[in-house]
Design a protein around this motif. Structure first.
Motif, short mmCIF file in Angstrom:
data_model
loop_
_atom_site.label_atom_id
_atom_site.label_comp_id
_atom_site.label_asym_id
_atom_site.label_seq_id
_atom_site.Cartn_x
_atom_site.Cartn_y
_atom_site.Cartn_z
N UNK A 54 14.87 1.85 5.16
CA UNK A 54 14.30 2.08 3.89
C UNK A 54 13.14 1.09 3.73
N UNK A 55 13.35 -0.15 4.06
CA UNK A 55 12.59 -1.06 3.96
C UNK A 55 11.41 -0.97 4.79
N UNK A 56 11.46 -0.61 5.97
CA UNK A 56 10.23 -0.16 6.65
C UNK A 56 9.47 0.87 6.30
N UNK A 57 10.24 2.05 5.92
CA UNK A 57 9.42 3.20 5.00
C UNK A 57 8.57 2.91 4.19
N UNK A 58 9.30 1.91 3.29
CA UNK A 58 8.71 1.44 2.04
C UNK A 58 7.26 0.59 2.38
N UNK A 59 7.49 -0.35 3.41
CA UNK A 59 6.32 -0.99 3.78
C UNK A 59 5.21 -0.06 4.31
N UNK A 60 5.59 0.83 5.22
CA UNK A 60 4.65 1.81 5.84
C UNK A 60 3.87 2.37 4.51
N UNK A 61 4.43 3.00 3.63
CA UNK A 61 4.02 3.72 2.66
C UNK A 61 3.06 3.06 1.79
N UNK A 62 3.69 1.58 1.52
CA UNK A 62 2.64 0.81 0.74
C UNK A 62 1.52 0.68 1.48
N UNK A 63 1.53 0.51 2.95
CA UNK A 63 0.36 -0.05 3.58
C UNK A 63 -0.59 1.32 3.51
N UNK A 64 0.01 2.49 3.72
CA UNK A 64 -0.79 3.59 3.49
C UNK A 64 -1.56 3.95 2.19
N UNK A 65 -0.60 3.53 1.29
CA UNK A 65 -1.43 3.72 -0.19
C UNK A 65 -2.44 2.67 -0.08
N UNK A 66 -2.29 1.49 0.18
CA UNK A 66 -3.36 0.53 0.09
C UNK A 66 -4.66 0.88 0.90
N UNK A 67 -4.73 1.41 2.11
CA UNK A 67 -5.75 1.99 2.72
C UNK A 67 -6.42 3.13 2.17
N UNK A 68 -5.61 3.91 1.68
CA UNK A 68 -5.99 5.49 1.30
C UNK A 68 -7.01 5.07 -0.05
N UNK A 69 -6.51 4.28 -0.89
CA UNK A 69 -6.91 4.35 -2.29
C UNK A 69 -8.16 3.03 -2.02
#
Length: 69
Positions: A54-69
């Motif tokens: 869960x923590x790894x998926x949340x970190x990956x999603x957060x990094x993806x959102x940071x680079x996409x936006x």
């Protein structure tokens, strides 16, 4: 060397914007949702492993959102 020091200073002292809070909120919601639903989907899994997934998926999603936006 001076360039890296000024870059680190800017990263540490950068003000948080509404986008940063929204990304952090989305990551936290994803973590909680995965934490609650993964034990129901995957039976017989250790609690520590569910937490790490869960923590790894949340970190990956957060990094993806940071680079996409």
């Amino acid at each position: 060397m001076l360039l890296s020091e000024t870059l680190m200073f800017r990263l540490r002292h950068r003000h948080w914007t509404a986008k940063d809070f929204a990304i952090l909120g989305c990551a936290m919601v994803l973590y909680v949702v995965l934490r609650l639903t993964l034990p129901k989907i995957i039976k017989n899994v250790d609690d520590k492993l569910i937490d790490k997934i869960s923590f790894g998926a949340a970190i990956v999603a957060m990094l993806a959102l940071m680079f996409v936006t």
